[in-house]
Design an enzyme around this catalytic site. Structure first.
Site, mmCIF file in Angstrom:
data_model
loop_
_atom_site.group_PDB
_atom_site.id
_atom_site.type_symbol
_atom_site.label_atom_id
_atom_site.label_comp_id
_atom_site.label_asym_id
_atom_site.label_seq_id
_atom_site.Cartn_x
_atom_site.Cartn_y
_atom_site.Cartn_z
ATOM 1 N N ARG A 15 1.149 7.223 -5.122
ATOM 2 C CA ARG A 15 1.074 8.320 -5.182
ATOM 3 C C ARG A 15 1.938 9.373 -4.128
ATOM 4 N NH1 ARG A 15 -3.682 7.453 -8.293
ATOM 5 N NH2 ARG A 15 -4.222 6.685 -6.365
ATOM 6 N N ASP A 40 7.196 -2.064 -1.573
ATOM 7 C CA ASP A 40 5.969 -2.091 -2.346
ATOM 8 C C ASP A 40 6.198 -3.039 -3.377
ATOM 9 O OD1 ASP A 40 3.808 -1.743 -4.102
ATOM 10 O OD2 ASP A 40 3.878 0.545 -3.873
ATOM 11 N N ALA A 88 -0.882 7.903 7.790
ATOM 12 C CA ALA A 88 -1.729 8.910 7.420
ATOM 13 C C ALA A 88 -2.690 8.065 6.142
ATOM 14 C CB ALA A 88 -1.216 10.094 6.992
ATOM 15 N N ARG A 115 -5.047 4.710 6.193
ATOM 16 C CA ARG A 115 -6.293 4.061 6.395
ATOM 17 C C ARG A 115 -6.181 3.502 7.773
ATOM 18 N NH1 ARG A 115 -8.452 7.455 3.930
ATOM 19 N NH2 ARG A 115 -9.519 7.475 2.213
ATOM 20 N N ASP A 164 -3.118 9.853 11.874
ATOM 21 C CA ASP A 164 -4.119 10.786 11.445
ATOM 22 C C ASP A 164 -5.571 9.839 11.218
ATOM 23 O OD1 ASP A 164 -4.885 13.083 10.152
ATOM 24 O OD2 ASP A 164 -4.970 12.006 8.106
ATOM 25 N N GLU A 168 -13.840 5.734 13.212
ATOM 26 C CA GLU A 168 -13.677 6.965 13.098
ATOM 27 C C GLU A 168 -15.101 7.615 13.059
ATOM 28 O OE1 GLU A 168 -11.749 8.339 9.558
ATOM 29 O OE2 GLU A 168 -9.632 7.726 10.437
ATOM 30 N N HIS A 174 -7.751 12.774 10.991
ATOM 31 C CA HIS A 174 -8.180 12.452 9.535
ATOM 32 C C HIS A 174 -8.282 13.787 8.571
ATOM 33 C CE1 HIS A 174 -9.558 8.978 6.515
ATOM 34 N NE2 HIS A 174 -8.945 10.019 5.844
ATOM 35 N N ALA A 221 -5.453 14.923 7.350
ATOM 36 C CA ALA A 221 -4.118 15.260 6.444
ATOM 37 C C ALA A 221 -4.523 15.795 5.104
ATOM 38 C CB ALA A 221 -3.416 13.877 6.263
ATOM 39 N N ALA A 222 -5.485 15.658 4.462
ATOM 40 C CA ALA A 222 -5.911 16.048 3.198
ATOM 41 C C ALA A 222 -6.632 17.428 2.952
ATOM 42 C CB ALA A 222 -6.463 14.946 2.449
HETATM 43 P P1 NAD Z 1 -1.810 4.502 -4.443
HETATM 44 O O1 NAD Z 1 -2.808 3.756 -4.825
HETATM 45 O O2 NAD Z 1 -1.312 5.654 -5.519
HETATM 46 O O3 NAD Z 1 -0.665 3.949 -3.704
HETATM 47 C C1 NAD Z 1 -0.851 2.599 -2.809
HETATM 48 C C2 NAD Z 1 0.360 1.792 -2.995
HETATM 49 O O4 NAD Z 1 0.139 0.816 -2.136
HETATM 50 C C3 NAD Z 1 0.567 1.359 -4.431
HETATM 51 O O5 NAD Z 1 1.739 1.529 -5.065
HETATM 52 C C4 NAD Z 1 0.505 -0.260 -4.051
HETATM 53 O O6 NAD Z 1 1.193 -1.100 -4.951
HETATM 54 C C5 NAD Z 1 0.948 -0.497 -2.608
HETATM 55 N N1 NAD Z 1 0.613 -1.535 -2.100
HETATM 56 C C6 NAD Z 1 -0.723 -2.324 -1.984
HETATM 57 N N2 NAD Z 1 -0.782 -3.119 -1.119
HETATM 58 C C7 NAD Z 1 0.539 -3.291 -0.763
HETATM 59 C C8 NAD Z 1 1.243 -4.193 0.343
HETATM 60 N N3 NAD Z 1 0.535 -5.384 0.779
HETATM 61 N N4 NAD Z 1 2.508 -3.894 0.636
HETATM 62 C C9 NAD Z 1 3.121 -2.634 -0.022
HETATM 63 N N5 NAD Z 1 2.606 -2.047 -0.752
HETATM 64 C C10 NAD Z 1 1.399 -2.193 -1.030
HETATM 65 O O7 NAD Z 1 -2.545 5.577 -3.145
HETATM 66 P P2 NAD Z 1 -2.169 6.739 -2.643
HETATM 67 O O8 NAD Z 1 -2.882 7.915 -3.285
HETATM 68 O O9 NAD Z 1 -0.657 7.038 -2.653
HETATM 69 O O10 NAD Z 1 -2.849 6.745 -0.919
HETATM 70 C C11 NAD Z 1 -2.437 5.729 -0.072
HETATM 71 C C12 NAD Z 1 -3.352 5.896 1.121
HETATM 72 O O11 NAD Z 1 -3.454 6.942 1.817
HETATM 73 C C13 NAD Z 1 -4.657 4.996 0.629
HETATM 74 O O12 NAD Z 1 -5.163 4.263 1.610
HETATM 75 C C14 NAD Z 1 -5.460 6.325 0.677
HETATM 76 O O13 NAD Z 1 -7.046 6.014 0.916
HETATM 77 C C15 NAD Z 1 -4.846 7.300 1.775
HETATM 78 N N6 NAD Z 1 -5.214 8.641 2.048
HETATM 79 C C16 NAD Z 1 -5.507 9.104 2.852
HETATM 80 C C17 NAD Z 1 -5.755 10.528 3.384
HETATM 81 C C18 NAD Z 1 -5.967 11.390 4.557
HETATM 82 O O14 NAD Z 1 -6.603 12.190 4.713
HETATM 83 N N7 NAD Z 1 -5.275 10.747 5.528
HETATM 84 C C19 NAD Z 1 -5.884 11.415 2.296
HETATM 85 C C20 NAD Z 1 -5.450 10.691 0.968
HETATM 86 C C21 NAD Z 1 -5.062 9.515 0.781
#
Ligand code: NAD
Length: 306
Positions: free
Chosen positions: A152, A173, A230, A232, A256, A261, A280, A282-283
């Site tokens: 996403r 990916d 940004a 984890r 981020d 944390e 942390h 970003a969201a």
């Molecule tokens: P998502 O599940 O939509 O996308 C993650 C992608 O990573 C997937 O397409 C998956 O196929 C891919 N993936 C998994 N393992 C992989 C690997 N070893 N190599 C390459 N690609 C791989 O998740 P998202 O909603 O896009 O969120 C992404 C990250 O951002 C998550 O860790 C989420 O927790 C984090 N996040 C952080 C914040 C913040 O405040 N900083 C806010 C929201 C989400």
């Protein structure tokens, strides 16, 4: 009797209004101590929780009527999902509410790093106007951005970089089925690391992604590369990041999320000029928070209405 929704930490009005309009009774906590949560949750049908309340086994088992634990946000590390699942309780989160704001934050890091905003700001405030001729910035236009994880958030970063800033997007990916046509997908992570001027990580935190970026990976990045995380904490080896920034193996970083944390205030990363950090956050835009509260409330309504 109306179902009761337990909200340990207050949320935005949008989510609360939605629940009240749909006939739910809301119950708020005095604090988020374990004993309070255990006492409060007893007759509640749902918990709408943020990260700061720990919904562990004891809290879940005390909630005899619980049908759903709805997380405001994405990470569900504060919820014992295995126990909830054992008890037949749904656990949901709000990933759609977060994606755009996190992607914007990544672009903000890219712009601030390339335009040296923090360096210029600090210099000028200290009376150094001549910095403008000593430190030149970089353009985004025409540069390569490597997006690791095309889910996403990664996809939105790719779109904004490509359509907004005329950047070339490289993606990695192995699990994604649909790659946007403007993304040059690479089968090897190394290719992304070697070819990108900006590298942004968008992976979940899994055993397989722990320290996926460490010394070996920093060593093959371009010297002018800016690295952004940004996603984890823990996906990046922070001590390797520190060395890469100190030794100028890469040009800079926007971070981020941290392995610990909140991070220690004496974290050495914070003493470096070539890193920009955010807590942390970003969201956490106003719009993002409103969406998270509403999406979390809707998840509850969907489950309780069957
Ligand atoms: P998502 O599940 O939509 O996308 C993650 C992608 O990573 C997937 O397409 C998956 O196929 C891919 N993936 C998994 N393992 C992989 C690997 N070893 N190599 C390459 N690609 C791989 O998740 P998202 O909603 O896009 O969120 C992404 C990250 O951002 C998550 O860790 C989420 O927790 C984090 N996040 C952080 C914040 C913040 O405040 N900083 C806010 C929201 C989400």
């Amino acid at each position: 009797m109306n179902s009761t929704i337990y909200i340990p930490l207050d949320i935005e009005k949008e989510g609360k209004d939605y629940l009240e309009k749909n006939g739910y009774r809301l119950k708020f906590a005095e604090d988020v101590h374990k004993s309070t949560l255990i006492k409060d949750v007893e007759n509640c049908d749902a918990i709408l929780t943020r990260s700061n309340a720990i919904i562990d086994e004891d809290v879940i088992k005390a909630g005899k009527n619980l049908k759903i634990i709805s997380k405001y946000g994405v990470g569900i590390n504060n919820i014992n999902v295995d126990i909830a699942t054992d008890q037949g309780i749904y656990v949901t989160s709000t990933p759609e509410a977060n994606a755009n704001v996190v992607a914007e934050h990544v672009l903000a890091f890219m712009l601030a790093l390339s335009k040296r905003i923090t360096i210029m700001d600090e210099a000028l405030k200290a009376g150094n106007f001549d910095i403008r001729q000593k430190v030149y910035s970089d353009d985004l236009e025409g540069k390569n951005v490597g997006v690791i994880g095309l889910g996403r958030i990664g996809k939105l970063v790719a779109e904004k970089a490509h359509y907004g800033f005329n950047m070339n997007v490289l993606g990695y990916d192995p699990y994604v089925t649909q790659v946007p046509e403007f993304v040059a997908h690479k089968n090897e992570l190394e290719d992304i690391l070697q070819e990108s001027d900006f590298i942004s990580l968008h992976l979940p935190k899994l055993t397989s992604t722990k320290h996926i970026i460490s010394s070996e990976q920093f060593n093959i990045m371009k010297k002018n590369a800016f690295f952004i995380n940004a996603s984890r904490g823990g996906t990046v080896d922070e001590s390797a990041l520190l060395s890469a920034l100190k030794n100028k193996t890469i040009a800079g970083a926007g971070i981020d999320v941290f392995e610990q944390e909140p991070p220690n205030t004496n974290n050495e990363l914070f003493s470096l000029e070539n890193i920009i950090v955010t807590p942390h956050s970003a969201a956490l835009s106003k719009e993002g928070a409103r969406k998270m509260s509403l999406h979390a409330a809707k998840q509850i309504d969907q489950v309780l209405k069957g």
